[in-house]
Design a protein around this motif. Structure first.
Motif, PDB file in Angstrom:
ATOM      1  N   VAL A  44       0.845  -1.197   0.000  1.00  0.00           N
ATOM      2  CA  VAL A  44       0.000   0.000   0.000  1.00  0.00           C
ATOM      3  C   VAL A  44       0.880   1.246   0.000  1.00  0.00           C
ATOM      4  N   SER A  45       1.943   1.233   0.804  1.00  0.00           N
ATOM      5  CA  SER A  45       2.800   2.429   0.858  1.00  0.00           C
ATOM      6  C   SER A  45       3.448   2.676  -0.507  1.00  0.00           C
ATOM      7  N   GLU A  46       3.830   1.598  -1.186  1.00  0.00           N
ATOM      8  CA  GLU A  46       4.430   1.784  -2.511  1.00  0.00           C
ATOM      9  C   GLU A  46       3.398   2.306  -3.505  1.00  0.00           C
ATOM     10  N   ALA A  47       2.191   1.691  -3.456  1.00  0.00           N
ATOM     11  CA  ALA A  47       1.156   2.082  -4.426  1.00  0.00           C
ATOM     12  C   ALA A  47       0.750   3.544  -4.229  1.00  0.00           C
ATOM     13  N   LEU A  48       0.770   4.019  -2.985  1.00  0.00           N
ATOM     14  CA  LEU A  48       0.361   5.410  -2.722  1.00  0.00           C
ATOM     15  C   LEU A  48       1.538   6.375  -2.809  1.00  0.00           C
ATOM     16  N   LYS A  49       2.714   5.845  -3.142  1.00  0.00           N
ATOM     17  CA  LYS A  49       3.944   6.650  -3.194  1.00  0.00           C
ATOM     18  C   LYS A  49       4.139   7.405  -1.876  1.00  0.00           C
ATOM     19  N   ALA A  50       3.966   6.661  -0.787  1.00  0.00           N
ATOM     20  CA  ALA A  50       4.076   7.271   0.551  1.00  0.00           C
ATOM     21  C   ALA A  50       5.514   7.704   0.815  1.00  0.00           C
ATOM     22  N   SER A  51       5.674   8.764   1.604  1.00  0.00           N
ATOM     23  CA  SER A  51       7.040   9.151   1.954  1.00  0.00           C
ATOM     24  C   SER A  51       7.464   8.473   3.256  1.00  0.00           C
ATOM     25  N   LYS A  52       6.503   7.969   4.039  1.00  0.00           N
ATOM     26  CA  LYS A  52       6.839   7.269   5.285  1.00  0.00           C
ATOM     27  C   LYS A  52       5.988   6.026   5.423  1.00  0.00           C
ATOM     28  N   LEU A  53       6.576   4.996   6.008  1.00  0.00           N
ATOM     29  CA  LEU A  53       5.804   3.808   6.387  1.00  0.00           C
ATOM     30  C   LEU A  53       6.087   3.581   7.868  1.00  0.00           C
ATOM     31  N   MET A  54       5.033   3.442   8.673  1.00  0.00           N
ATOM     32  CA  MET A  54       5.240   3.250  10.114  1.00  0.00           C
ATOM     33  C   MET A  54       4.689   1.905  10.537  1.00  0.00           C
ATOM     34  N   PHE A  55       5.521   1.105  11.200  1.00  0.00           N
ATOM     35  CA  PHE A  55       5.050  -0.158  11.763  1.00  0.00           C
ATOM     36  C   PHE A  55       4.883   0.052  13.260  1.00  0.00           C
ATOM     37  N   ILE A  56       3.697  -0.202  13.766  1.00  0.00           N
ATOM     38  CA  ILE A  56       3.496  -0.091  15.215  1.00  0.00           C
ATOM     39  C   ILE A  56       3.495  -1.506  15.773  1.00  0.00           C
ATOM     40  N   THR A  57       4.432  -1.798  16.656  1.00  0.00           N
ATOM     41  CA  THR A  57       4.662  -3.179  17.075  1.00  0.00           C
ATOM     42  C   THR A  57       4.417  -3.337  18.577  1.00  0.00           C
ATOM     43  N   THR A  58       4.713  -4.517  19.073  1.00  0.00           N
ATOM     44  CA  THR A  58       4.568  -4.750  20.513  1.00  0.00           C
ATOM     45  C   THR A  58       5.934  -5.034  21.135  1.00  0.00           C
ATOM     46  N   SER A  59       6.968  -4.437  20.558  1.00  0.00           N
ATOM     47  CA  SER A  59       8.294  -4.597  21.167  1.00  0.00           C
ATOM     48  C   SER A  59       9.092  -3.313  20.967  1.00  0.00           C
ATOM     49  N   HIS A  60      10.241  -3.251  21.665  1.00  0.00           N
ATOM     50  CA  HIS A  60      11.120  -2.099  21.470  1.00  0.00           C
ATOM     51  C   HIS A  60      11.687  -2.160  20.062  1.00  0.00           C
ATOM     52  N   GLY A  61      12.300  -1.095  19.627  1.00  0.00           N
ATOM     53  CA  GLY A  61      12.942  -1.114  18.309  1.00  0.00           C
ATOM     54  C   GLY A  61      14.114  -2.083  18.305  1.00  0.00           C
ATOM     55  N   VAL A  62      14.895  -1.994  17.285  1.00  0.00           N
ATOM     56  CA  VAL A  62      16.018  -2.932  17.134  1.00  0.00           C
ATOM     57  C   VAL A  62      17.160  -2.527  18.053  1.00  0.00           C
ATOM     58  N   ARG A  63      17.748  -3.509  18.707  1.00  0.00           N
ATOM     59  CA  ARG A  63      18.895  -3.222  19.558  1.00  0.00           C
ATOM     60  C   ARG A  63      20.157  -3.720  18.876  1.00  0.00           C
ATOM     61  N   GLY A  64      21.115  -2.830  18.729  1.00  0.00           N
ATOM     62  CA  GLY A  64      22.406  -3.229  18.169  1.00  0.00           C
ATOM     63  C   GLY A  64      23.396  -3.283  19.307  1.00  0.00           C
ATOM     64  N   SER A  65      24.053  -4.368  19.513  1.00  0.00           N
ATOM     65  CA  SER A  65      25.008  -4.644  20.584  1.00  0.00           C
ATOM     66  C   SER A  65      24.565  -4.011  21.921  1.00  0.00           C
ATOM     67  N   GLY A  66      23.359  -4.351  22.317  1.00  0.00           N
ATOM     68  CA  GLY A  66      22.871  -3.959  23.640  1.00  0.00           C
ATOM     69  C   GLY A  66      22.198  -2.604  23.702  1.00  0.00           C
ATOM     70  N   THR A  67      22.534  -1.692  22.804  1.00  0.00           N
ATOM     71  CA  THR A  67      21.899  -0.364  22.884  1.00  0.00           C
ATOM     72  C   THR A  67      20.855  -0.230  21.790  1.00  0.00           C
ATOM     73  N   LEU A  68      19.975   0.681  21.999  1.00  0.00           N
ATOM     74  CA  LEU A  68      18.941   0.897  20.994  1.00  0.00           C
ATOM     75  C   LEU A  68      19.499   1.790  19.887  1.00  0.00           C
ATOM     76  N   SER A  69      19.582   1.257  18.695  1.00  0.00           N
ATOM     77  CA  SER A  69      20.074   2.086  17.588  1.00  0.00           C
ATOM     78  C   SER A  69      18.890   2.747  16.931  1.00  0.00           C
ATOM     79  N   ALA A  70      18.879   4.042  16.952  1.00  0.00           N
ATOM     80  CA  ALA A  70      17.677   4.731  16.488  1.00  0.00           C
ATOM     81  C   ALA A  70      17.567   4.796  14.969  1.00  0.00           C
ATOM     82  N   GLN A  71      18.695   4.946  14.284  1.00  0.00           N
ATOM     83  CA  GLN A  71      18.610   5.158  12.836  1.00  0.00           C
ATOM     84  C   GLN A  71      19.532   4.224  12.071  1.00  0.00           C
TER      85      GLN A  71
END
Ligand SMILES: CC(C)(COP(=O)(O)OP(=O)(O)OC[C@H]1O[C@@H](n2cnc3c(N)ncnc32)[C@H](O)[C@@H]1OP(=O)(O)O)[C@@H](O)C(=O)NCCC(=O)NCCS
Length: 290
Positions: A44-71
């Motif tokens: 859907v995001s591709e078809a609408l040529k969206a500039s952002k796609l947001m996934f709302i999950t039930t966990s923290h974001g991705v952790r890289g070597s113990g810390t939360l890497s934001a970007q």
């Protein structure tokens, strides 16, 4: 997923209605299927040529070597997925894989947010540091140097703009001779825009020329990306000044590219002679690259 009814969705959005799309699909016989919801969001995001796609999950974001890497850049997510193959839980892996595909296919930013936190969506958007994980597309990834096989397409793009009196005509031979000075913007391997950067020996000046975005792809920021790309390329090549000549798009160069109005004295002698002979009355635009 074969098809998204984007016209219908855009129509609803135009009317101020927010469509809620369940992860259900229908086949030609009317049978319904449960489909992967990350896949639906991606398509859907591709078809609408969206500039952002947001996934709302039930966990923290991705952790890289113990810390939360934001970007993460696209390349970082790729290597993270390879390294963490056996450690990642399925849900997060799916978000990252689909987010990666979205970024490769034109969505500029993908956010993975912990929906258990209060006001997580608002915090992600409005706080400077964000609270989730963001994947960002390399905005210049779609730009590559032109090759000889692109000459025909470039001539066609220029011809369309010449017909609307915005650019000088260029022949196959002219472009062929200077093909290494052209760059193209591709979407799904189709060329949709181009820009040329002509360096002059005199005074470390480069001319940004032939900035064109095909009619179907205008107003999506492609012109700006090509302009910024040409500017940083000129800087890398040690140029001190960028010039552009335009009859119709001088406002664009000023408002979106930060150029200022120049005079014939800003042009290298070689270019000034051509300018004075042409009688086109193009406006001269200048940008210092310091
Ligand atoms: C000028 C051109 C390259 C813009 O490309 P684009 O990808 O559509 O532009 P972007 O998406 O980066 O920017 C769109 C914005 O620029 C504005 N814009 C587009 N053309 C403009 C122009 N000629 N004058 C002033 N503003 C212009 C749009 O209104 C839009 O404004 P907004 O962001 O405030 O809504 C494209 O319209 C084109 O190919 N024109 C014909 C060729 C030409 O004149 N080239 C320049 C001379 S070398």
């Amino acid at each position: 997923m074969e098809k998204v009814e984007s016209t219908f969705l855009l129509d609803l959005l135009d009317k101020g209605i927010i469509p809620v799309i369940p992860p259900l699909g229908v086949d030609g016989n009317g049978r319904s299927y449960r489909v992967n919801s990350d896949g639906v969001a991606l398509e859907v995001s591709e078809a609408l040529k969206a500039s952002k796609l947001m996934f709302i999950t039930t966990s923290h974001g991705v952790r890289g070597s113990g810390t939360l890497s934001a970007q993460f850049s696209v390349a970082e997510v790729e290597s993270y997925l390879k390294k963490s193959k056996n450690e990642l839980d399925q849900e997060m892996e799916s978000k990252l894989r689909h987010g990666l595909r979205a970024c490769r296919n034109g969505v500029a930013r993908v956010h993975i947010i912990d929906g258990r936190e209060d006001a997580s969506l608002l915090n992600e958007i409005f706080s400077n540091e964000g609270i989730g994980t963001m994947i960002y597309a390399n905005e210049y990834e779609a730009i590559r140097p032109a090759k000889r096989k692109d000459i025909g397409t470039l001539v066609g793009l220029i011809r369309d703009s010449v017909e609307s009196k915005q650019l000088l005509p260029r022949t196959r031979e002219e472009i062929g001779k200077r093909i290494e000075h052209f760059f193209v913007f591709e979407i799904d391997r189709n060329i949709v825009g181009c820009v040329g950067l002509r360096p002059y020996k005199e005074g470390k000046i480069a001319e940004l020329e032939c900035l064109i975005v095909g009619g179907h792809h205008e107003n999506q920021g492609i012109g700006r990306k090509l302009m910024q790309f040409a500017e940083s390329h000129a800087r890398e090549k040690g140029m001190k000044t960028l010039i552009a000549l335009s009859t119709q798009a001088f406002n664009y160069f000023q408002q979106k590219g930060g150029f200022r109005t120049g005079t014939p004295e800003h042009l290298p002698a070689e270019r000034r002679a051509v300018y004075e002979q042409s009688g086109r009355k193009s406006k001269i635009l200048v940008k210092d690259l310091v």
